[in-house]
Design a protein around this motif. Sequence first.
Motif, mmCIF file in Angstrom:
data_model
loop_
_atom_site.group_PDB
_atom_site.id
_atom_site.type_symbol
_atom_site.label_atom_id
_atom_site.label_comp_id
_atom_site.label_asym_id
_atom_site.label_seq_id
_atom_site.Cartn_x
_atom_site.Cartn_y
_atom_site.Cartn_z
ATOM 1 N N PHE A 183 -6.513 -0.968 -1.185
ATOM 2 C CA PHE A 183 -6.303 0.324 -1.841
ATOM 3 C C PHE A 183 -7.344 0.575 -2.921
ATOM 4 N N MET B 70 -3.495 4.542 4.149
ATOM 5 C CA MET B 70 -3.473 3.368 3.279
ATOM 6 C C MET B 70 -2.498 2.307 3.806
ATOM 7 N N CYS C 75 0.825 -1.207 0.000
ATOM 8 C CA CYS C 75 0.000 0.000 0.000
ATOM 9 C C CYS C 75 0.862 1.261 0.000
#
Lengths: 428, 428, 428
Positions: free
Chosen positions: B331, B295, B280
């Motif tokens: 994501f 994230m 991520c």
Amino acid sequence: MPKLKMSLLTIIGGLTLLSSSAYAGVDAEVSYILNTLLFLIGGFLVMWMAAGFAMLESGLVTSKSVSTIAAKNIGLYSIAGLMFWLVGYNLAYGIPEGGYIGTFLPWSDASSVDTGYSDGSDWFFQMVFCATVCSIVSGTLAERIKIWPFFLFCAILAGIIYPIEMGWQWGGGHLAAAGFSDFAGSTLVHSAGAAAALAGAILLGPRLGRFTETGEAAPMQPFASSSIPLATLGVFILWMGWFGFNGGSQLAMGSFEDSSAVATIFINTNLAACAGVMACAAVSRLVTGKTDVIMMLNGALGGLVAITAEPLAPSPFLAIIIGAIGGIIVFFGTGLLLKLKIDDVVGAIPVHGFAGIFGTLVVPLTNSSASFGAQLTGIIWVNLFVFIVAFAVWYLMKITMGIRISEEAEKLGTDKAEVGVMAYSIRD
Amino acid sequence: MPKLKMSLLTIIGGLTLLSSSAYAGVDAEVSYILNTLLFLIGGFLVMWMAAGFAMLESGLVTSKSVSTIAAKNIGLYSIAGLMFWLVGYNLAYGIPEGGYIGTFLPWSDASSVDTGYSDGSDWFFQMVFCATVCSIVSGTLAERIKIWPFFLFCAILAGIIYPIEMGWQWGGGHLAAAGFSDFAGSTLVHSAGAAAALAGAILLGPRLGRFTETGEAAPMQPFASSSIPLATLGVFILWMGWFGFNGGSQLAMGSFEDSSAVATIFINTNLAACAGVMACAAVSRLVTGKTDVIMMLNGALGGLVAITAEPLAPSPFLAIIIGAIGGIIVFFGTGLLLKLKIDDVVGAIPVHGFAGIFGTLVVPLTNSSASFGAQLTGIIWVNLFVFIVAFAVWYLMKITMGIRISEEAEKLGTDKAEVGVMAYSIRD
Amino acid sequence: MPKLKMSLLTIIGGLTLLSSSAYAGVDAEVSYILNTLLFLIGGFLVMWMAAGFAMLESGLVTSKSVSTIAAKNIGLYSIAGLMFWLVGYNLAYGIPEGGYIGTFLPWSDASSVDTGYSDGSDWFFQMVFCATVCSIVSGTLAERIKIWPFFLFCAILAGIIYPIEMGWQWGGGHLAAAGFSDFAGSTLVHSAGAAAALAGAILLGPRLGRFTETGEAAPMQPFASSSIPLATLGVFILWMGWFGFNGGSQLAMGSFEDSSAVATIFINTNLAACAGVMACAAVSRLVTGKTDVIMMLNGALGGLVAITAEPLAPSPFLAIIIGAIGGIIVFFGTGLLLKLKIDDVVGAIPVHGFAGIFGTLVVPLTNSSASFGAQLTGIIWVNLFVFIVAFAVWYLMKITMGIRISEEAEKLGTDKAEVGVMAYSIRD
């Protein structure tokens, strides 16, 4: 015991004549399980230290760099885990006896009851130590280092630098052969991390405005810590994790001797930290007139780092003395770094470097199998090696990709410039 | 062994001829204790995940809803504990072989050495899983749901919906009979929670002003996360707790095989999370230009959820791949939900739903006793059942007591409107 | 079992005829290890409660006293550790049977397999209890007490007052002889801490402006809690730690009976806390119209304290009832203190005092070996002794060094006046 039951067991077990009494040793499989369990419990406690570093650093940096510190801390733990599997473990433990370096093969499991513990549990426990080294570097370089070069450095530190020097001792390399003694890593882990951080701090330079022309530190205000309660939480987490760090380093729990040793280690670890806290509380009150909570927090860590080289041999009283001196070293070491204009944002170099070297040096006072000569040898080898290699790596990165954010980005804060997420958004 | 001691033991124990050697199996009582201990340690670690969810959600919501999230999280954990005792456990584990539902009797203890572990320790371990399902729902619906209808839903979810579907597999019901494989609950726990959250999010609608007329998400600013360090702490807590979640799901530790398996699970769980974080970090940097810490945090969770369906069989390398894909799914899944105008405040649906389904689907790649057909069957049964029943429950509540706070209360914030305690009061 | 192995073991162990079967008892050394492990795990969980108190109190005080609370909490834990080694342990456990006081010698280790557990692990476990007593005092007296007099009081409380009264029961003193029953310390630890806090609160007086002339509490606003999420974290930490507090108080895990008992204790402890939370949620909603999160948090603690006197004997249902009443007592006890104009900043007296006394009183309802008379005797002895001695100590300190900060310092806040570090520095 009911007769029926006895008969059943006799049938199941056959006419086995066993010696699993308290005095003849614990059954091998039970011992295997208990040793494995020590690694697993120790492992999750040391993993938890990653959260402790994250909170300590989040709390001590200014509020415009907190998201970045969070990203760096969860990132470095991840990188350390990946790299230690890929190359680190076998660089350290694949080392020839008395040697200098192992193999670059990924780790794989080779457990049997005869190995005495699960290979995997050992990997897990060693891996979290590896992450700790990177955590130490993170705090010193906060607020001005670029994220991805930092991540690259962590990959090299966790994958190569730390495993090599650690293998010299715990992998049975040349320092072990030389009689060096470092129970849970005051030098191998803590001062190694501090040496890597120092190399970075020198090449990176201080934060903008941190030091004035005349050499004195700028007033603290623009660099005020964002959250003391989070920093406090971080230290409590680290303290808790240290029971795993030092206790797990007994490496076995499956006997009377080993489990008793783990208990002794818990006590000494705890008392050293207590003494570090109160020594710093008293010294800061006497020197500055205030009972400086940040000093108390770093004093706890100084005590913990100092006892880590030998948490088993000292009496409780000596553990207290070692911890108290560890704390005091942190107090004055912090002032020394300021004088040297080295900007160590969270005080990681005094805590992990100075107190770590002190703790390693005094091992012979309580452990008769250690010698000052061997201790000095180990301290010099490890710190010089890590500092030089880290310096070279930082330097290469500096002249190629760059390691410092732009002046504009620094004024804006790394949270806005690099992470794109502000740490706090608190409205009434 | 001293003769006196032997004589005493001989008198106490009689002339028992035993076989508790490493090669003939661990003594039954020792094994019982160690298995019980695994449940207890696993249990307190998973209990700790409730704090992780509380911190993650507190950190990610806006500052006017943080007290409410705190109240909801400690409340849901409490309700889950009470309901799982009152009806949940026996609904799941009182199920006939291959069946669909157990009994509505409260749980009671029926341990003996022959059961292999303490019944109570198993209840405790299963109970904390049940709380996790409710925690997942809490984050998605934050900032606009009424507290008490949320509590009522949790009682139904923890007491009835989750135990029924979980019993289909872990209670030996029809999914177990069909060959479904879900080691620690990627589907049974995580995607089930996400399905219940999705049903609620659809019926509840997004926060005021979250999406514009043209279908795009409003700029983040008014919905900025209140505290990134708390969210980071939450993820570290969850990560730590996951060692209990997955490791404890081995359900035994009292043998060479079981304790070694727990160690393997720790490694794979950790590596998957590491890979999720870094996947991520890299993807967010490449796609958005920033290294998005939120994230990275959700990427850790995506990796953890993905490996949960099978944390034992994969090699470390495959665990890394599974974790990385889990992170990447989070994501892109987060973006997908925004496009669908579903307001999932903390990203629980991509993390627990999408990554959970992915993890469950790929079990047959590493576990030869699983099949894609059976996996698909389990995924569909569980998610459809939970979604439909949850939707019905939310709908009934919506048309009777109402589930959404008033527009006025939402503008004021739920902390003022419902809890009466502001989350932060920080003055210089 | 391979013949070679058997032969080897036969040689090593001699022709030992052992009874380590499930029904004849676990091998003594294995039992020693497991009992020691319970103390160590219980110990680090209770140590972790120090962090819980630190977070709870940091969250509940106003933002100008948070650094001070942090300093006090890490300081008190440190002082308790040092004092309990120096004098505390042997004051409690060096007591003659049925007696009143032990010796003032420092603790030292005297373990053997025959003691059944490591002496050091027991010291560690008892030490963290001692720290808990000081933590309770800290919250009540926040925002107006001087740091160093507080530290001095903690040294006396942890080193002398608590060990003496605790030894009356757990050291085998006169309360044990009288049949008093207090499993993990509802009275010996919790109400003792509250009694010491009450003595201090009376002598210290309320915060400036806390109560008006007419006797009513001032509006909350100027005393608003600084951070609800940190307070929530604190309660989750305490809840987790309580599994160690109550579970470890079984004092053994090395048998079927003991390990099963620990599991039962986990369940009852958890259910009591759950019930305390929801009872306070419901009562606060009904009485005030708001679902007060602070009441839910203190309700959890009230439930936990109430079950601590007897977490093993009650059925789950009775544990729920006891916990619920504990929570409700906290709710109304908080109001009572306000009416009495006693300023207990975090509500420690209702939580640890009122709920602790209640929990101790109802032990005979579930434990047939306890009697109401003996319970009342113990409650009166302990609370009167602690209150009187603590009052005398506080009073002596008040008339000599002073215990309250100046009016000027209080207006400024203790963080500026005493610690010199502001708790929060958050800038957009």
